[in-house]
Design an enzyme around this catalytic site. Structure first.
Site, short mmCIF file in Angstrom:
data_model
loop_
_atom_site.label_atom_id
_atom_site.label_comp_id
_atom_site.label_asym_id
_atom_site.label_seq_id
_atom_site.Cartn_x
_atom_site.Cartn_y
_atom_site.Cartn_z
CG HIS A 1 54.36 51.36 29.52
ND1 HIS A 1 55.64 50.85 29.38
CD2 HIS A 1 53.58 50.30 29.78
CE1 HIS A 1 55.61 49.53 29.54
NE2 HIS A 1 54.36 49.18 29.79
CG HIS B 1 49.73 48.55 31.19
ND1 HIS B 1 49.10 48.08 30.07
CD2 HIS B 1 51.05 48.52 30.91
CE1 HIS B 1 50.00 47.75 29.16
NE2 HIS B 1 51.19 48.02 29.65
CE1 TYR C 1 20.05 38.47 23.06
CE2 TYR C 1 20.66 40.69 22.40
CZ TYR C 1 19.84 39.83 23.10
OH TYR C 1 18.79 40.34 23.83
CD GLN D 1 17.62 40.37 19.71
OE1 GLN D 1 16.63 40.81 20.27
NE2 GLN D 1 18.34 39.39 20.22
#
Length: 133
Positions: A59, A61, A122, A126
């Protein structure tokens, strides 16, 4: 670090993993070396940046930064397609033992510098911020 194009400022990083067909352990020695060179070259050509790269026998990455308007799928498709063609041209045993180099699938996850909880908080706050002014 933020990047920009004509329309947006962005900081998009993705952890990508994919495997050779049938998870065959073919990413060794010269194949591995050539693969890393091919991926770096093609990523640059696609306007993406490979921040980190490592392979195991079966594999790949990658940590990639790319323009979200171009799209991570197009980057991965470009990397897999180009590397499959070049590797199979240079290593005949890959062509004769595998119907195709890579599986059709891959893993993709975003990597961020801010936690999910911080972004949720966050956004939730608002309206509270505007009402206080």
């Amino acid at each position: 670090m933020y990047k920009s194009n004509n329309n947006i400022v962005y900081n998009c990083k993705y952890h990508i993993i994919w495997c050779p067909k049938y998870r065959k352990p073919v990413l060794v020695e010269d194949v591995e070396k050539m693969l890393k060179n091919i991926l770096s070259f093609k990523a640059n050509e696609l306007g993406a940046e490979i921040i980190e790269m490592e392979t195991d026998k079966d594999h790949v990455h990658l940590l990639i930064s790319c323009d979200p308007q171009f799209g991570i799928h197009r980057v991965v498709k470009g990397l897999k397609g180009f590397s499959a063609r070049v590797l199979r041209e240079n290593f005949p045993h890959l062509k004769s033992t595998m119907p195709s180099m890579w599986t059709n699938s891959y893993f993709c996850a975003t990597v961020g510098s801010v936690s999910l909880e911080a972004v949720k908080e966050y956004i939730e706050n608002q309206q509270l911020r505007t009402k206080k002014k």
